[in-house]
Write an enzyme that holds these catalytic residues in place. Structure first.
Site, PDB file in Angstrom:
ATOM      1  N   GLY A 143      58.423  47.521  69.813  1.00  0.00           N
ATOM      2  CA  GLY A 143      59.619  47.342  68.996  1.00  0.00           C
ATOM      3  C   GLY A 143      60.788  48.176  69.484  1.00  0.00           C
ATOM      4  O   GLY A 143      61.897  47.697  69.626  1.00  0.00           O
ATOM      5  N   PHE A 144      60.543  49.490  69.685  1.00  0.00           N
ATOM      6  CA  PHE A 144      61.562  50.418  70.195  1.00  0.00           C
ATOM      7  C   PHE A 144      62.815  50.443  69.323  1.00  0.00           C
ATOM      8  O   PHE A 144      63.903  50.743  69.801  1.00  0.00           O
ATOM      9  CB  PHE A 144      61.932  50.080  71.646  1.00  0.00           C
ATOM     10  N   GLY A 177      57.458  58.970  62.469  1.00  0.00           N
ATOM     11  CA  GLY A 177      56.273  58.273  62.001  1.00  0.00           C
ATOM     12  C   GLY A 177      55.011  59.094  61.988  1.00  0.00           C
ATOM     13  O   GLY A 177      54.282  59.148  60.991  1.00  0.00           O
ATOM     14  N   GLU A 217      59.917  59.495  71.130  1.00  0.00           N
ATOM     15  CA  GLU A 217      61.236  59.300  71.712  1.00  0.00           C
ATOM     16  C   GLU A 217      61.654  60.437  72.629  1.00  0.00           C
ATOM     17  O   GLU A 217      62.647  60.320  73.355  1.00  0.00           O
ATOM     18  CB  GLU A 217      62.261  59.105  70.587  1.00  0.00           C
TER      19      GLU A 217
END
Length: 735
Positions: A244-245, A513, A694
């Site tokens: 998804g990024f 997350g 990230e």
């Protein structure tokens, strides 16, 4: 549960399961093809197929749509357009509307969906839809809008648009050594493997969407808002996501159009966006134009740092490229500014490490350029300007900040001392060889997250939360957390994710997350431990769960004894106090790269890559390494090839498929080394862990750009660094 003070010793610290390199518990499903993605759900045996027609202009109005030939085509069941869709609202995530009509906001905005018995029939009929438009003038050129000074005013106040500490202008003017350069980064596509896809089915007034969505609770909210229905009547199921990024962070046209089509034809409808539609119909990373100014004393200490960045969008959301400049280096006099130009291009939104990824593509090249002006080693220049407090708020310390250790360890392991300080001096046959580096920083936020944990009478532990797994290893780290807390083996834990009927988890975004969702499972397990202890007759807090047994006060009972009369379940939410205000919570890295540049063709070949990361406790080193090397690979793409090319006359991305939008393949990427510092951050949550997904991309493109400069002596400030930007400036080939 409220987390409002730094974590103390707790059951996670035993590290029997947490912290161990662990194969993914969902790995077999994925490698054997048994994991069901959005388009593959089997709960919809009578599903039919939808095919979206995208707008053929970038800005204007729909004058008419001729649907008659399409309606008469074989197998066609229905066609939805703005004329029969009913009133549609809009969610909070996106500025663009899912369905055009009569106004068209951007190229390939959905204007219709054709539904038929088979995919082939739907596609063929969609080709028979004729749309007449009236085009109007649009803005498609960021550089031109910047030159006009056409910055949009935000609808809502945004404190992140500008910052100022001290007197930047005076300090920069007085600095004996100065840098003033402009860098550009292009529009980029998420280019995930799985396309945006949805199956929509109605049962009365209740809508179920099997869809690829990273943030399930947000998806429910925005779908309900778009369709004007209660949130309670929307269910989203997203157990597996094929990448998804950030591109699947919101409800996109596939989901909205599938829901509308299913309502019209009275059957479940399957929609997968064709690859050529994804780039223009969905979101992307915005291009930027960034001016960076740095002033320093001759001793190398930064006295002034300024970062002014422009990006464009349909709405007023900026690409937050100044984020790393605000935190990474010391300097008493500081200025940052974000400006957004209105562009009639497809909407720009979050993509892996929004802000930091493009921002560091500029900042970390500027730092190398400044080090050269000062005659300093780039690593030592960064170390000299390290800070242990937030430069904009000196009374706020970093919760942990081991950037210097990352830099020094990386330099030692990579052989930085063998780097030639004279660009273009090192050769290997026809290859010019160079080494470059960059620092990395990425925020470590945590958000409210809930989970439900149940232990069955046979001893199986079930974890349920609407948290998602987009290939990051969420299933496994949540299982590790529950296994550690309850003292059972990993093979006894089953994790169920991505269903809005489960408790609201954190969702997969923003590098929050892992830390947030594991904390939610921790909170539920604490409550379940209390129930188990009470069931077994233990009181007090000094209760130990280990090896399938529960021990307290010198006594020991089997965990199974607690569920002999039936399963026990507990649900809780981890919420947070003000620790994120009292401490600057960030993750840090150093990136080192060696490249070869062909002295004849300008071809760039990455030879070696190393990342050294400080990101709190690493819950699963195997999965974390996978995340970092994935980020490094995306960083290589951003540096050398990724570029959505804008047709500035008609306003669309020309290379809107994977034939024209190039991403790295195996041949482009060498072996990648990753080192994690042994670190815990008690302010980040009960697991003392931070996100990592990230950090791996943040700084990598700049390290590659700096390596190319070291190899060739050519400084490219306009990404991507393609061979045409080197060819006419390559050094002469020695005989």
């Amino acid at each position: 549960m409220k987390f409002d003070r730094p974590a103390r010793i707790n059951p996670i610290d035993r590290l029997k399961v947490v912290g161990k390199p662990t194969q993914r518990i969902d790995g077999a499903l994925k490698t054997c093809g048994a994991a069901r993605y959005a388009y593959e759900q089997q709960e919809t045996p009578d599903a039919v197929y939808g095919y979206i027609v995208g707008a053929g202009i970038a800005k204007g109005r729909i004058v008419s749509i001729d649907l008659a030939p399409a309606r008469a085509a074989p197998g066609v069941l229905g066609i939805v357009t703005a004329a029969n869709a009913g009133k549609l609202g809009k969610g909070e995530f996106s500025d663009a509307r899912a369905l055009a009509g009569p106004e068209v906001e951007h190229y390939h905005q959905a204007v219709a969906i054709v539904v038929a018995e088979t995919f082939e029939q739907a596609r063929a009929a969609a080709g028979l839809v004729t749309v007449r438009y009236v085009s109007t003038h649009g803005s498609f050129d960021l550089a031109a809008e910047r030159a006009r000074g056409a910055a949009k005013q935000p609808v809502k106040p945004n404190p992140d648009l500008a910052s100022g500490i001290g007197d930047f202008d005076a300090a920069f003017a007085a600095a004996p050594v100065k840098l003033d350069e402009t860098y550009t980064t292009p529009d980029q596509s998420h280019a995930m493997i799985e396309p945006h896809a949805t199956i929509a089915a109605w049962q009365g007034d209740r809508l179920t969407l099997w869809t690829a969505n990273q943030l399930v609770a947000w998806g429910v909210r925005d779908m309900a808002s778009t369709l004007g229905m209660p949130k309670e009547n929307v269910r989203i199921v997203s157990p597996h996501i094929g990448g998804g990024f950030g591109g699947k962070g919101g409800i996109m046209a596939d989901a909205v159009m599938a829901a509308l089509a299913a309502k019209q034809v009275g059957r479940p409808v399957k929609v997968a966006l064709q690859r050529s539609l994804i780039a223009n119909n969905t979101t992307h990373r915005a291009a930027t134009i960034q001016r960076i100014r740095i002033g320093a004393g001759r001793d190398g200490r930064i006295t002034a740092i300024g970062h002014d960045s422009w990006s464009g969008n349909l709405g007023d959301k900026p690409e937050g490229a100044t984020a790393p400049t605000r935190l990474l280096y010391a300097g008493a006099n500081r200025m940052t500014k974000l400006s957004v130009a209105h562009l009639d291009l497809p909407e720009a939104h979050d993509m892996r490490a929004p802000g930091e990824a493009p921002g560091m593509m500029a900042l970390e090249v500027a730092m190398d350029e400044m080090a050269e002006k000062l005659g300093l080693d780039p690593v030592e220049f960064r170390i000299l300007n390290d800070t242990q407090v937030d430069p904009e708020s000196p009374d706020v310390p970093f919760s942990t900040r081991r950037l210097v250790e990352c830099l020094r360890l990386g330099a030692e392991r990579f052989g930085w001392n063998k780097r030639s300080t004279r660009p273009g001096a090192r050769r290997d046959g026809r290859w010019l060889v160079g080494i470059g580096m960059a620092a990395g920083i990425r925020g470590a936020p945590v958000v409210k997250s809930a989970a439900r944990v149940r232990i069955e009478s046979g001893g199986a532990v079930i974890v349920e939360t609407d948290m998602t797994d987009l290939g990051t290893g969420t299933y496994t780290i949540l299982a590790q957390t529950a296994a550690e807390m309850l003292g059972v083996g990993l093979d006894q834990v089953a994790v169920r994710l991505g269903d809005s009927d489960f408790p609201d988890g954190a969702g997969s975004a923003g590098q929050w997350g892992a830390a947030s969702s594991t904390a939610g499972v921790y909170a539920a397990c604490v409550k379940l431990r209390e129930k188990i202890a009470q069931q077994l007759g233990f009181s007090g807090t000094n209760v130990e769960f280990t090896g399938g047994r529960v021990r307290a006060d010198g006594s020991s009972r089997l965990l199974l004894d607690a569920v002999a009369k039936g399963a026990l379940s507990a649900e809780d939410t981890m919420e947070y106090g003000d620790l994120d205000q009292r401490f600057a919570q960030q993750t840090f890295a150093s990136h080192y790269v060696e490249v070869g540049v062909d002295a004849v063709t300008g071809e760039i070949c990455i030879r070696r890559m190393l990342a050294v990361c400080a990101a709190g406790r690493i819950i699963n080193p195997l999965a974390a390494r996978s995340q970092i090397i994935g980020g490094m690979t995306m960083g290589a793409g951003a540096a050398l090839m990724e570029h959505l090319v804008v047709d500035k006359r008609t306003g669309f991305f020309v290379n809107h498929d994977l034939a024209g939008y190039e991403v790295p393949v195996h041949a482009d990427i060498p072996h990648q080394d990753v080192i994690f510092l042994d670190e815990v951050d008690p302010t980040a949550g009960p697991l003392k862990a931070k996100g990592i997904g990230e950090l791996g991309i943040s700084g990598v493109p700049a390290a590659i750009a700096n390596a190319v400069y070291n190899a060739t002596g050519i400084r490219v400030r306009d990404y991507p660094i393609t061979l045409d930007k080197l060819l006419d400036r390559l050094p002469d080939i020695e005989s």
